[in-house]
Write a protein that holds these residues in place. Sequence first.
Motif, short mmCIF file in Angstrom:
data_model
loop_
_atom_site.label_atom_id
_atom_site.label_comp_id
_atom_site.label_asym_id
_atom_site.label_seq_id
_atom_site.Cartn_x
_atom_site.Cartn_y
_atom_site.Cartn_z
N MET A 1 2.55 -11.36 12.33
CA MET A 1 1.91 -11.81 11.26
C MET A 1 1.47 -10.99 9.94
N PRO A 2 0.62 -9.84 10.65
CA PRO A 2 0.00 -8.91 10.00
C PRO A 2 1.43 -8.07 9.18
N LEU A 3 2.44 -7.85 9.86
CA LEU A 3 3.47 -7.23 9.08
C LEU A 3 3.82 -8.20 8.06
N ILE A 4 4.04 -9.28 8.19
CA ILE A 4 4.65 -9.90 6.81
C ILE A 4 3.34 -9.95 5.78
N LEU A 5 2.06 -10.12 5.97
CA LEU A 5 1.15 -9.98 4.96
C LEU A 5 1.20 -8.47 4.44
N LEU A 6 1.67 -7.64 5.29
CA LEU A 6 1.60 -6.10 4.61
C LEU A 6 2.71 -6.28 3.72
N ILE A 7 3.93 -6.91 4.01
CA ILE A 7 5.21 -6.70 3.03
C ILE A 7 4.77 -7.46 1.80
N LEU A 8 4.14 -8.64 1.94
CA LEU A 8 3.74 -9.38 0.82
C LEU A 8 2.77 -8.68 0.00
N ALA A 9 1.87 -7.94 0.54
CA ALA A 9 1.00 -7.24 -0.17
C ALA A 9 1.63 -6.10 -0.95
N LEU A 10 2.71 -5.45 -0.26
CA LEU A 10 3.31 -4.24 -0.97
C LEU A 10 4.18 -4.65 -2.20
N CYS A 11 4.85 -5.90 -1.84
CA CYS A 11 5.67 -6.49 -3.03
C CYS A 11 4.92 -6.76 -4.01
N GLY A 12 3.60 -7.42 -4.18
CA GLY A 12 2.76 -7.67 -5.24
C GLY A 12 2.49 -6.21 -5.89
N LEU A 13 1.76 -5.36 -4.96
CA LEU A 13 1.17 -4.16 -5.77
C LEU A 13 2.48 -3.46 -6.38
N TYR A 15 5.37 -4.87 -7.47
CA TYR A 15 5.82 -5.44 -8.90
C TYR A 15 4.82 -5.45 -10.13
N PHE A 16 3.39 -5.61 -9.77
CA PHE A 16 2.37 -5.20 -10.64
C PHE A 16 2.14 -3.86 -11.03
N GLU A 17 2.84 -3.05 -10.48
CA GLU A 17 2.58 -1.48 -10.72
C GLU A 17 1.10 -1.08 -10.72
N VAL A 18 0.37 -1.28 -9.60
CA VAL A 18 -1.02 -1.17 -9.26
C VAL A 18 -0.95 0.07 -8.62
N TRP A 19 -1.88 1.09 -9.23
CA TRP A 19 -2.23 2.59 -8.71
C TRP A 19 -1.18 3.12 -8.47
N ARG A 20 -1.08 3.78 -7.07
CA ARG A 20 0.07 4.47 -6.64
C ARG A 20 1.22 4.00 -6.03
N PHE A 21 0.97 2.53 -5.73
CA PHE A 21 2.17 1.61 -5.21
C PHE A 21 3.10 1.73 -6.76
N ALA A 22 2.79 1.75 -7.93
CA ALA A 22 3.78 1.76 -8.75
C ALA A 22 5.06 2.84 -8.83
N GLU A 23 4.67 3.80 -7.99
CA GLU A 23 5.65 4.70 -7.78
C GLU A 23 6.43 4.75 -6.65
N LEU A 24 6.01 3.53 -5.58
CA LEU A 24 6.51 3.34 -4.44
C LEU A 24 8.00 2.86 -4.47
N SER A 25 8.96 3.42 -3.68
CA SER A 25 10.35 2.95 -3.55
C SER A 25 10.48 1.60 -3.27
N TRP A 26 11.48 0.68 -3.72
CA TRP A 26 11.51 -0.57 -3.11
C TRP A 26 12.24 -0.39 -1.74
N TRP A 27 13.06 0.64 -1.50
CA TRP A 27 13.66 0.94 -0.45
C TRP A 27 12.76 0.98 0.81
N TRP A 28 11.33 1.44 0.41
CA TRP A 28 10.50 1.24 1.63
C TRP A 28 10.01 0.09 2.05
N ILE A 29 9.95 -0.88 0.90
CA ILE A 29 9.66 -2.39 1.26
C ILE A 29 10.67 -3.17 1.96
#
Length: 74
Positions: A1-13, A15-29
Amino acid sequence: MPLILLILALCGLRYFEVWRFAELSWWWIVGLMVFAFAWFEVLEPMLGLDKRKAHNVDEQRRKARVKQSFDKKK
């Protein structure tokens, strides 16, 4: 379950281009999603972890039922 929550958080971050996550490749997610799918659909059933969890829940339910029936007779 924590893995699913991590994936959801990363998708949200991402998508909304928050901080360093804006440069994160979708391939990691997507890679995390594939890993989660493989874990929950292949590895967990192969290792028997899903049945062990279900067995523990059944065992707790049985113990509660036995305790309730013995407490009722007093």
